[in-house]
Design a protein around this motif. Structure first.
Motif, PDB file in Angstrom:
ATOM      1  N   ALA A   1       0.854  -1.208   0.000  1.00  0.00           N
ATOM      2  CA  ALA A   1       0.000   0.000   0.000  1.00  0.00           C
ATOM      3  C   ALA A   1       0.883   1.250   0.000  1.00  0.00           C
ATOM      4  N   PRO A   2       0.452   2.335  -0.638  1.00  0.00           N
ATOM      5  CA  PRO A   2       1.264   3.552  -0.653  1.00  0.00           C
ATOM      6  C   PRO A   2       1.309   4.177   0.736  1.00  0.00           C
ATOM      7  N   ARG A   3       2.458   4.731   1.082  1.00  0.00           N
ATOM      8  CA  ARG A   3       2.595   5.378   2.386  1.00  0.00           C
ATOM      9  C   ARG A   3       2.422   6.871   2.191  1.00  0.00           C
ATOM     10  N   VAL A   4       1.354   7.396   2.705  1.00  0.00           N
ATOM     11  CA  VAL A   4       1.025   8.807   2.503  1.00  0.00           C
ATOM     12  C   VAL A   4       1.537   9.603   3.695  1.00  0.00           C
ATOM     13  N   SER A   5       2.255  10.676   3.399  1.00  0.00           N
ATOM     14  CA  SER A   5       2.804  11.494   4.473  1.00  0.00           C
ATOM     15  C   SER A   5       1.774  12.492   4.992  1.00  0.00           C
ATOM     16  N   ARG A   6       1.522  12.426   6.308  1.00  0.00           N
ATOM     17  CA  ARG A   6       0.613  13.396   6.908  1.00  0.00           C
ATOM     18  C   ARG A   6       1.257  14.091   8.107  1.00  0.00           C
ATOM     19  N   GLY A   7       2.562  13.915   8.271  1.00  0.00           N
ATOM     20  CA  GLY A   7       3.253  14.553   9.394  1.00  0.00           C
ATOM     21  C   GLY A   7       3.156  13.722  10.654  1.00  0.00           C
ATOM     22  N   GLY A   8       4.028  13.983  11.650  1.00  0.00           N
ATOM     23  CA  GLY A   8       3.978  13.246  12.911  1.00  0.00           C
ATOM     24  C   GLY A   8       5.045  12.172  12.980  1.00  0.00           C
ATOM     25  N   ASP A   9       5.284  11.679  14.213  1.00  0.00           N
ATOM     26  CA  ASP A   9       6.391  10.731  14.405  1.00  0.00           C
ATOM     27  C   ASP A   9       6.042   9.302  14.000  1.00  0.00           C
ATOM     28  N   LEU A  10       4.806   9.058  13.551  1.00  0.00           N
ATOM     29  CA  LEU A  10       4.464   7.751  12.966  1.00  0.00           C
ATOM     30  C   LEU A  10       4.180   7.910  11.471  1.00  0.00           C
ATOM     31  N   ASP A  11       4.731   8.963  10.924  1.00  0.00           N
ATOM     32  CA  ASP A  11       4.506   9.283   9.516  1.00  0.00           C
ATOM     33  C   ASP A  11       4.827   8.100   8.610  1.00  0.00           C
ATOM     34  N   GLY A  12       3.849   7.689   7.822  1.00  0.00           N
ATOM     35  CA  GLY A  12       4.068   6.635   6.841  1.00  0.00           C
ATOM     36  C   GLY A  12       4.152   5.230   7.412  1.00  0.00           C
ATOM     37  N   ARG A  13       4.087   5.094   8.731  1.00  0.00           N
ATOM     38  CA  ARG A  13       4.102   3.752   9.330  1.00  0.00           C
ATOM     39  C   ARG A  13       2.735   3.100   9.122  1.00  0.00           C
ATOM     40  N   VAL A  14       2.764   1.780   9.044  1.00  0.00           N
ATOM     41  CA  VAL A  14       1.516   1.029   8.964  1.00  0.00           C
ATOM     42  C   VAL A  14       1.304   0.348  10.303  1.00  0.00           C
ATOM     43  N   VAL A  15       0.164   0.593  10.934  1.00  0.00           N
ATOM     44  CA  VAL A  15      -0.116  -0.051  12.212  1.00  0.00           C
ATOM     45  C   VAL A  15      -1.475  -0.751  12.183  1.00  0.00           C
TER      46      VAL A  15
END
Ligand code: CTP
Ligand code: CA
Length: 235
Positions: free
Chosen positions: A1-15
């Motif tokens: 899946a594409p990792r979309v940047s939205r800011g923050g320290d979990l930016d782009g992580r998948v959880v």
């Protein structure tokens, strides 16, 4: 899946976060369940989303979870432990972090009656139960993605011989998860209240943090520990 940047320290992580409580059917109209409302799990999913993560919320019998759907936060409704296990494991293959906040039924009725169980002429009933798989322990063992951080929650009441924290330490060692959030339940604590108090233990049972406050505050404290402890996978 594409990792979309939205800011923050979990930016782009998948959880992946599991929330709520599983239900195990006895017959078409009855189930064995528990008192989990899903509030802590929803708070965890929301907090991770705010911090930039792409979130999959696996919601076991949490009607309100649907409203959490947002770009970057998908909700999967499940009922039984088998359904929860399948959904969590499928999405865990792409996840940097999996948090098992759901109250998972430890046992299920060995057989499910095809028709409603009738009471006439019955003065005593016995239900035979079969142990469910331990979803968290399996995730910790299988490591479905390299470097993945696996987090559990342990609801404990303590008893005459053993304190909440002692139970938690033993459970942390037994489960093999990277992090275990231990909270005391019962006496108006834990289930169905907006507040929670947890101690974070590592896999050796060592204390690596604590949080006391709203479930939202506890959620952020958990993500703080995850970010601090673990060099997350794939970056
Ligand atoms: N858990 C799980 N699968 C199960 C039971 C529990 O994945 N069949 C997970 C829960 O989601 C939670 C953690 O394990 O993250 C601890 O759950 P808990 O009920 O406290 O621990 P148990 O190992 O089931 O021990 P017990 O209920 O006997 O205290
Ligand atoms: Ca249990």
């Amino acid at each position: 899946a594409p990792r979309v940047s939205r800011g923050g320290d979990l930016d782009g992580r998948v959880v992946v976060v599991s929330a709520g409580g599983t239900r195990e059917p006895l017959d078409p109209v009855r189930f064995i369940g528990n008192r989990s409302t899903g509030m802590q799990g929803i708070a965890l999913a929301r907090a991770a989303h705010e911090r930039g993560a792409q979130v999959v919320l696996v919601a076991a019998n949490v009607p309100a979870a649907r409203q959490e759907e947002a770009p970057g936060l998908s909700v999967l409704d499940v009922e039984t432990t088998a359904e929860l296990r399948a959904a969590v494991r499928e999405h865990a293959r792409a996840a940097d972090v999996v948090v098992m906040a759901a109250a998972v039924a430890d046992f299920r009725p060995t057989s499910v009656a095809a028709h409603k169980i009738k009471r006439e002429g019955v003065s005593e009933q016995t239900v035979t139960l079969t142990a469910n798989p331990d979803v968290l322990a399996e995730l910790a063992r299988d490591r479905l993605r390299a470097g993945q951080v696996v987090v559990g929650f342990a609801a404990e009441t303590g008893d005459v011989t053993t304190s909440v924290l002692e139970h938690g330490r033993a459970k942390a060692r037994r489960k093999g998860a990277d992090l275990l959030a231990v909270n005391e339940v019962g006496d108006g604590k834990g289930f169905g209240t907006p507040d929670n108090a947890v101690t974070f233990l590592d896999r050796d049972g060592r204390e690596v943090g604590a949080a006391d406050g709203t479930k939202v505050a506890v959620a952020h404290a958990l993500w703080d520990v995850v970010v601090r402890l673990a060099p997350l996978a794939g970056h």
